[in-house]
Design an enzyme around this catalytic site. Structure first.
Site, PDB file in Angstrom:
ATOM      1  N   SER A   1       0.976  -1.194   0.226  1.00  0.00           N
ATOM      2  CA  SER A   1       0.183  -0.145   0.066  1.00  0.00           C
ATOM      3  C   SER A   1       1.322   1.617   0.213  1.00  0.00           C
ATOM      4  O   SER A   1      -0.087   2.252   0.064  1.00  0.00           O
ATOM      5  CB  SER A   1      -1.111  -0.269   1.283  1.00  0.00           C
TER       6      SER A   1
ATOM      7  N   ARG B   1      -7.380   8.808  -9.522  1.00  0.00           N
ATOM      8  CA  ARG B   1      -7.688   9.371  -7.699  1.00  0.00           C
ATOM      9  C   ARG B   1      -6.895   9.839  -7.819  1.00  0.00           C
ATOM     10  O   ARG B   1      -5.597   9.227  -7.259  1.00  0.00           O
ATOM     11  CB  ARG B   1      -8.400   7.569  -7.806  1.00  0.00           C
ATOM     12  N   VAL B   2      -6.738  10.413  -6.558  1.00  0.00           N
ATOM     13  CA  VAL B   2      -6.417  11.274  -4.934  1.00  0.00           C
ATOM     14  C   VAL B   2      -7.053  10.892  -3.726  1.00  0.00           C
ATOM     15  O   VAL B   2      -7.711  11.485  -3.892  1.00  0.00           O
ATOM     16  CB  VAL B   2      -5.569  12.245  -5.661  1.00  0.00           C
ATOM     17  N   GLY B   3      -5.786  10.201  -3.054  1.00  0.00           N
ATOM     18  CA  GLY B   3      -6.785  10.507  -1.438  1.00  0.00           C
ATOM     19  C   GLY B   3      -6.247  12.023  -0.840  1.00  0.00           C
ATOM     20  O   GLY B   3      -5.720  12.743  -1.613  1.00  0.00           O
ATOM     21  N   ASP B   4      -6.774  11.586   0.610  1.00  0.00           N
ATOM     22  CA  ASP B   4      -6.647  12.446   1.566  1.00  0.00           C
ATOM     23  C   ASP B   4      -4.664  12.861   1.687  1.00  0.00           C
ATOM     24  O   ASP B   4      -4.383  13.706   2.222  1.00  0.00           O
ATOM     25  CB  ASP B   4      -6.879  11.890   3.156  1.00  0.00           C
TER      26      ASP B   4
ATOM     27  N   THR C   1      -4.812   7.371   8.253  1.00  0.00           N
ATOM     28  CA  THR C   1      -4.821   6.518   7.264  1.00  0.00           C
ATOM     29  C   THR C   1      -5.792   6.344   7.109  1.00  0.00           C
ATOM     30  O   THR C   1      -7.309   6.627   8.154  1.00  0.00           O
ATOM     31  CB  THR C   1      -4.206   5.295   7.874  1.00  0.00           C
ATOM     32  N   GLY C   2      -6.704   5.434   5.810  1.00  0.00           N
ATOM     33  CA  GLY C   2      -7.921   4.999   5.863  1.00  0.00           C
ATOM     34  C   GLY C   2      -8.499   4.829   4.982  1.00  0.00           C
ATOM     35  O   GLY C   2      -7.578   5.514   4.212  1.00  0.00           O
TER      36      GLY C   2
ATOM     37  N   THR D   1       2.026   6.983   0.963  1.00  0.00           N
ATOM     38  CA  THR D   1       0.880   6.194   0.070  1.00  0.00           C
ATOM     39  C   THR D   1       0.406   5.849  -1.539  1.00  0.00           C
ATOM     40  O   THR D   1       1.467   6.338  -2.227  1.00  0.00           O
ATOM     41  CB  THR D   1      -0.350   6.311  -0.020  1.00  0.00           C
TER      42      THR D   1
ATOM     43  N   THR E   1      -1.468   3.175   4.249  1.00  0.00           N
ATOM     44  CA  THR E   1      -0.642   4.242   4.220  1.00  0.00           C
ATOM     45  C   THR E   1       0.966   4.891   5.543  1.00  0.00           C
ATOM     46  O   THR E   1      -0.300   4.214   6.822  1.00  0.00           O
ATOM     47  CB  THR E   1      -1.452   5.769   4.147  1.00  0.00           C
TER      48      THR E   1
ATOM     49  N   GLY F   1      -9.333   7.696   2.463  1.00  0.00           N
ATOM     50  CA  GLY F   1      -8.958   8.697   1.826  1.00  0.00           C
ATOM     51  C   GLY F   1     -10.021  10.329   1.476  1.00  0.00           C
ATOM     52  O   GLY F   1     -10.046  11.002   2.696  1.00  0.00           O
TER      53      GLY F   1
HETATM   54  N1  ASP Z   1      -5.098   7.129   3.363  1.00  0.00           N
HETATM   55  C1  ASP Z   1      -4.778   6.351   1.773  1.00  0.00           C
HETATM   56  C2  ASP Z   1      -6.214   6.881   0.420  1.00  0.00           C
HETATM   57  O1  ASP Z   1      -7.173   7.302   0.645  1.00  0.00           O
HETATM   58  C3  ASP Z   1      -5.354   4.870   1.715  1.00  0.00           C
HETATM   59  C4  ASP Z   1      -4.434   4.536   2.846  1.00  0.00           C
HETATM   60  O2  ASP Z   1      -4.731   5.071   3.835  1.00  0.00           O
HETATM   61  O3  ASP Z   1      -3.659   3.311   2.683  1.00  0.00           O
HETATM   62  O4  ASP Z   1      -5.160   6.881  -0.255  1.00  0.00           O
END
Ligand code: ASP
Length: 321
Positions: free
Chosen positions: A82, A211-214, A234-235, A201, A183, A237
């Site tokens: 990840s 796609r872009v997360g947090d 983490t989690g 991450t 992450t 996003g």
């Molecule tokens: N927070 C990350 C994302 O949404 C995912 C993760 O924590 O692994 O891209």
């Protein structure tokens, strides 16, 4: 607290053209015996990353160097699917990486959708230090990385290629595997009292391309304010982005909340606004400028690594569900 009295004083002073030097917010009060240097990072892979960070912090090194070195360990580990090398690809089979970094002065650098470069955190640091920008994306980010001497590499491992092929054969039409969220976010405070943070991450497995997360978004996946503390996430996003999670936690700490309670409040807010997202996981960790740490997650199963006085330990976070 910003009271009515403070407001009146401020307004009167402003109307008289007097400079207002009054502190209007309560920062965490300094402790007689601050609990730093310290480094804290998400998930059990944080233990190895903390070890590398501690080599710097334990010899009075700089927090920014510590967080960069720490998360580079995770980025280079092919067994972690990840983050960085070995990270699971997007829905088109490409590994795209997101990362950010912040220093004690509030400077920030971030890279999104970066391909072929194993250490996006170091590219983020170069963006912070060498350009007037905060975020570089995709092709421009890659060109910048190459101009700074980073090497292009295939980031797919035999295992991550196989996982992608299996996903494709099984239909391959779910936008993302919501269970793949590991992450690494890392926060460190050095002997001199400098705070820094990094977050890196490969994002959600098999995500929609682009796609872009947090994680690379300042205020969502990471926030550092040396006057208060720092937080990282983490989690899923999409949930963290919608509440500006890390910024929220730092602002709660500015108002006197403990790191654990501030992380809990961010989780409660997610749960209140998006109660239907029961299958998702979200975890936060935070540190105050005194070196106190805490964490909290939406669901059971989130842990984080804390290293202080050379003792590196895994903590099971408290959780809501
Ligand atoms: N927070 C990350 C994302 O949404 C995912 C993760 O924590 O692994 O891209």
């Amino acid at each position: 607290m910003y009271t009515r009295r403070t407001f009146l004083q401020t307004s009167i002073a402003a109307s008289l053209g007097v400079a207002v030097s009054e502190k209007v917010l309560a920062y965490p009060a300094p402790l007689k015996q601050p609990k730093y240097p310290v480094v804290v990072s998400t998930w059990s892979h944080g233990l190895k990353a903390n070890k590398a960070a501690w080599e710097i912090l334990g010899s009075s090194g700089y927090a920014l160097d510590a967080v960069e070195s720490g998360v580079r360990i995770t980025e280079a580990d092919p067994a972690i699917n990840s983050v960085g090398y070995g990270g699971l690809p997007d829905g088109s089979g490409e590994v795209t990486l997101d990362a950010c970094i912040m220093d004690e002065k509030g400077n920030a650098g971030s890279v999104v959708c970066l391909r072929y470069i194993m250490h996006p955190v170091s590219v983020a640091r170069k963006i912070m230090e060498k350009t007037p920008h905060v975020i570089l994306a995709d092709r421009g980010a890659l060109q910048f990385a190459i101009s700074q001497g980073f090497k292009e590499e295939d980031l797919l491992t035999p295992e991550s290629r196989k996982a992608y092929e299996t996903w494709k054969i099984s239909g391959g039409n779910s936008p993302a595997d919501r269970l793949n969220h590991d992450t690494i976010g890392m926060l460190a405070m050095d002997t001199a009292g400098n705070l820094a943070g990094a977050c890196t991450t490969s994002g959600l497995a098999f995500k929609l391309p682009g796609r872009v997360g947090d994680s690379p978004i300042i205020g969502a996946g990471l926030y550092v304010d040396n006057e208060v503390g720092a937080a990282t996430a983490t989690g899923l996003g999409e949930l963290i982005l919608k509440i500006s999670g890390s910024f929220l936690i730092v602002e709660l700490m500015r108002n006197g909340w403990s790191p654990g309670n501030a992380c809990r409040e961010a989780v409660l807010r997610i749960n209140k606004k998006f109660p239907f997202e029961k299958s998702a996981q979200v975890g936060f960790i935070a540190v105050t400028r005194n070196g106190e740490t805490g964490g909290y997650s939406l669901k059971k199963g989130f842990d984080y690594a804390v290293c202080r006085d050379g003792i590196n330990e895994l903590v099971n976070a408290d959780y809501l569900i």
